[in-house]
Each structure stands twice: as C-alpha cells, then as structure tokens.
Design a protein around this motif. Structure first.
Motif, PDB file in Angstrom:
ATOM      1  N   PRO B  91      43.433  34.248  30.989  1.00  0.00           N
ATOM      2  CA  PRO B  91      44.257  35.132  31.808  1.00  0.00           C
ATOM      3  C   PRO B  91      45.147  36.241  31.184  1.00  0.00           C
ATOM      4  O   PRO B  91      45.295  36.167  29.871  1.00  0.00           O
ATOM      5  N   GLY B  92      45.453  37.099  31.748  1.00  0.00           N
ATOM      6  CA  GLY B  92      46.202  38.374  31.365  1.00  0.00           C
ATOM      7  C   GLY B  92      46.623  39.159  32.417  1.00  0.00           C
ATOM      8  O   GLY B  92      46.237  39.061  33.276  1.00  0.00           O
ATOM      9  N   PHE B  93      47.886  40.175  31.828  1.00  0.00           N
ATOM     10  CA  PHE B  93      48.358  41.302  32.853  1.00  0.00           C
ATOM     11  C   PHE B  93      47.817  42.622  32.429  1.00  0.00           C
ATOM     12  O   PHE B  93      47.758  42.902  31.289  1.00  0.00           O
ATOM     13  N   VAL B  94      47.141  43.486  33.189  1.00  0.00           N
ATOM     14  CA  VAL B  94      46.686  44.598  32.793  1.00  0.00           C
ATOM     15  C   VAL B  94      47.091  45.674  33.890  1.00  0.00           C
ATOM     16  O   VAL B  94      47.465  45.416  34.877  1.00  0.00           O
ATOM     17  N   GLY B 118      39.007  37.150  40.912  1.00  0.00           N
ATOM     18  CA  GLY B 118      39.744  36.968  39.969  1.00  0.00           C
ATOM     19  C   GLY B 118      40.954  37.719  39.581  1.00  0.00           C
ATOM     20  O   GLY B 118      41.710  37.550  38.681  1.00  0.00           O
ATOM     21  N   THR B 119      41.410  38.666  40.705  1.00  0.00           N
ATOM     22  CA  THR B 119      42.651  39.580  40.261  1.00  0.00           C
ATOM     23  C   THR B 119      43.527  39.352  41.324  1.00  0.00           C
ATOM     24  O   THR B 119      43.345  39.035  42.397  1.00  0.00           O
ATOM     25  N   MET B 120      44.762  39.594  40.864  1.00  0.00           N
ATOM     26  CA  MET B 120      45.943  39.681  41.751  1.00  0.00           C
ATOM     27  C   MET B 120      46.957  40.491  41.506  1.00  0.00           C
ATOM     28  O   MET B 120      47.462  40.782  40.264  1.00  0.00           O
ATOM     29  N   SER B 121      47.386  41.458  42.331  1.00  0.00           N
ATOM     30  CA  SER B 121      48.095  42.570  42.075  1.00  0.00           C
ATOM     31  C   SER B 121      49.591  41.969  42.273  1.00  0.00           C
ATOM     32  O   SER B 121      49.952  41.256  42.894  1.00  0.00           O
ATOM     33  N   VAL B 122      50.628  42.397  40.870  1.00  0.00           N
ATOM     34  CA  VAL B 122      51.786  42.078  40.873  1.00  0.00           C
ATOM     35  C   VAL B 122      52.953  42.896  41.243  1.00  0.00           C
ATOM     36  O   VAL B 122      53.706  42.755  41.938  1.00  0.00           O
ATOM     37  N   TYR B 130      49.862  47.182  38.705  1.00  0.00           N
ATOM     38  CA  TYR B 130      49.804  46.050  37.623  1.00  0.00           C
ATOM     39  C   TYR B 130      49.192  44.735  38.070  1.00  0.00           C
ATOM     40  O   TYR B 130      49.462  44.289  39.231  1.00  0.00           O
ATOM     41  N   HIS B 132      47.233  41.037  37.591  1.00  0.00           N
ATOM     42  CA  HIS B 132      47.013  39.679  36.635  1.00  0.00           C
ATOM     43  C   HIS B 132      45.650  39.353  37.015  1.00  0.00           C
ATOM     44  O   HIS B 132      45.137  39.106  38.213  1.00  0.00           O
ATOM     45  N   TRP B 133      44.978  39.150  36.039  1.00  0.00           N
ATOM     46  CA  TRP B 133      43.552  38.938  35.817  1.00  0.00           C
ATOM     47  C   TRP B 133      43.215  37.458  35.301  1.00  0.00           C
ATOM     48  O   TRP B 133      43.677  37.126  34.108  1.00  0.00           O
ATOM     49  N   VAL B 134      42.293  37.012  36.137  1.00  0.00           N
ATOM     50  CA  VAL B 134      41.917  35.254  35.426  1.00  0.00           C
ATOM     51  C   VAL B 134      41.271  35.579  34.163  1.00  0.00           C
ATOM     52  O   VAL B 134      41.393  34.487  33.366  1.00  0.00           O
TER      53      VAL B 134
END
Lengths: 84, 161, 109
Positions: B91-94, B118-122, B130, B132-134
C-alpha cells in the motif's frame, strides 16, 4: 430455501463486521466497520421487504441509509481532531 | 429564478417517486415542493437548463457501462486478495493530476476512483486527487495518472467540461 | 424473471459476505475501508436489483435507493479515510506522497 441462503450469507458479513467493531484496535477501525455494517443492514431491510411482501420497508431502508451516512460523516468529523 | 425552478423540479420528482403517482399525492407534492423550494432556493448552489437532458443521456449511455465493468473487475480483484491465504499488499499514497474543473465532475471522478480496482481517493483539492493504492506499481507520477484515472478522465471531461 | 432475480440476490449476498470477511482480515484501516466499500457497494446494487426483478412495481423506488447509496457510500468512506489519516492512525504504508499537504494546516474547512 434460497431465502435462507441469502440470509445466511448476509448475516455472515454482518457478523464479521461486528467482530471487527469489538476487536478493532483504534476508533477509526470501529467507525469503518460500523459503516460497512450499516450498508449491509440497509440491504437486509430491502430484502425483508421482499420476504414480508410489504413496500413499507423500502421507506424504512431509505431513512436508514440517510441516517447511516450522516452518522459516518459526524464520526469522521469527530475523529479529525487530534487526540493529544 | 432558475435556482427556484430547478429545486422545484427536483423536489417534486423525489416526492412523486417516493409516494406513488396517484392524483392527490402528486397535487399535494406540488404544493409542498413549491413552499419548500421558495424557502430553500436562496441557499442552494446548483441550477440547470435544458442541456441537462443531453448530459444525462450521455452520462447513462457512455459512462455507466464502463463504470459497471470496472467495478465488477474491482470486486473480483478484491475477492482474490481477501480469499488468498497470505494477503498480497503493497500500500501507498500517491497523487493524481486532473483537468476537470466543475464540482460535480470532480465528485464523480473521486467516486469512480474509489470504486475501481485497488484505489481509494482520500483528499481532493484544486487540480490533484490524493489516492490510497493497495498495490503501488511504478515510480513516475504520469504512470499513476494513466493507470488510475485515464479512461474516466477522458469520459467525464467530455461530459462535464 | 424469478430465476434472474434470485441469481442477483445470491450474488449480492455473497459480496456482502466477502465485504465482511475483508473487513475482518485486512491489516490496517485503509485496506479495510477499501475492501468494505467496494464489496458492499456492488453487493447493494446487485441485491437491490434482484429485489426489483422479483417485484417490478417497486423498481422506481429501488432505483432511487441504488443511486443514493452509490453516491454516498464512497463519499463516507473517503471522509473516514481522510480523518483517519489526519488522526495519524498506525498503518503499514510504505510510500507516502501526501505529507506535503496534510501536515501543515489541519482544519481549515
């Protein structure tokens, strides 16, 4: 028969969310599990409308969905404050 | 005035769908939504004109099938991750750049990012989202944008401006 | 019609079960939110569509509930993720481009 299977699977999901609410190490985990459980219960109420053949349950599901969304937003606004 | 009419139409439609299409219900709904939109319309920030039909038509025909397809893919991916014995994660934030200006377009883009694989907008601000990507792959920012939001960006940019 | 309705009901219920299982098994808050939100949104769409297939006279109201839940569910998970990030919940994240934005000013909106 099919109704019992659907109830079983839905209850399985709700059960694991409740376990996460009990076990969750932080408040954010509990709020996330509560959000998931609320959506599952909204779907379950609509399914109850099918089982009892009464369209009143659809109105109840709408109100439950609105209140669940408000609850999650209020919880997250509360969490944003730094606990220190 | 345009705000008033938009609010009136929206309230009346919602009332009619919720209470059924009998004569007396629709009339009472007209009275109630007239009063309500008279009170509320000062505080609203949306309005629409006749192009809305064209936009909604485009939205349903072009956007919804792509969205449903990507969403089923996302769920199969998530099911694979959940059911495998050791969960594969990186996981990481991009950051993802976007060119869409209107608020509705940004909301729809952020929701689509949340519901695709696999992605979620923060967080959303002026021109970046921004995410969050698994399972982070690659190093460059352009790769991220293309991988995450490429197809939706084109479709929504055409519809919402 | 009935068979298609029950098929959608079963698919929706199994995605609910997967969402609960993902909520239980994933290691930290953000991954839990991802699994829970995706699975429950598709589960809700499928299960409600199945009920609408079984009772076609309720279809309009059910479509209203589907649209409402599809808009609000990602929004609520996104606000939860943002506040969990701001509250500095422990994660297993390895890469973080977000520090630039969120460490400076905390609550301005």
């Amino acid at each position: 028969m099919m109704d019992i299977l659907v109830f079983f699977l839905t209850g399985f999901g709700a059960l694991f969310s409740i376990l996460r609410i009990i076990l969750g190490p932080s408040v954010a985990d509990r709020a996330a599990a509560l959000d998931t459980m609320n959506v599952i219960i909204t779907g379950l109420i609509v399914f109850l409308a099918h089982v009892f053949e009464s369209s009143l349950y659809l109105d109840i599901a709408i109100i439950y969905g609105v209140l669940a969304f408000l609850e999650t937003v209020v919880f997250s606004r509360y969490l944003e404050v730094d606990p220190k | 005035m345009r705000k008033f009419l938009s609010a009136f139409v929206v309230f009346w439609l919602i009332w009619s769908v919720l209470s059924g299409f009998r004569m007396q219900d629709v009339l009472i709904g007209a009275v109630v939504s007239l009063v309500l939109s008279f009170v509320v319309s000062r505080y609203l920030s949306f309005s629409f004109d006749f192009r809305i039909f064209y936009k909604v038509f485009l939205f349903i025909v072009i956007y919804i099938p792509v969205f449903l397809y990507r969403m089923v893919l996302a769920n199969l991916d998530m099911a694979r991750r959940v059911l495998s014995p050791s969960i594969p994660l990186n996981p990481g934030f991009v950051k993802v750049k976007t060119k869409i200006k209107s608020k509705t377009g940004k909301l729809t883009l952020a929701n689509s990012i949340t519901l695709t694989p696999g992605t979620m907008s923060v967080e959303v601000d002026e021109e970046t989202i921004y995410v969050h990507w698994v399972d982070v792959q690659g190093e460059e920012k352009e790769e991220y944008s293309k991988e995450i939001s490429g197809s939706f960006e084109n479709i929504l940019g055409g519809i919402f401006r | 019609m009935t068979i298609i309705g029950y098929f959608f009901l079963l698919v929706g219920a199994s995605f609910y079960a997967l969402g609960g299982l993902g909520m239980f098994r994933m290691p930290d808050v953000f991954n839990r939110l991802q699994a829970g939100t995706k699975a429950t949104t598709l589960g809700t769409i499928s299960l409600l569509f199945g009920v609408g297939m079984l009772h076609p006279e309720w279809m309009l109201k059910i479509l209203l509930i589907i649209v409402f839940l599809t808009i609000t569910n990602p929004v609520s998970s996104s606000t939860l993720a943002r506040s969990a990030y701001l509250a500095k919940v422990k994660t297993k994240t390895k890469k973080d481009d977000l520090k630039l934005l969120l460490n400076g000013d905390d609550d301005d909106d």
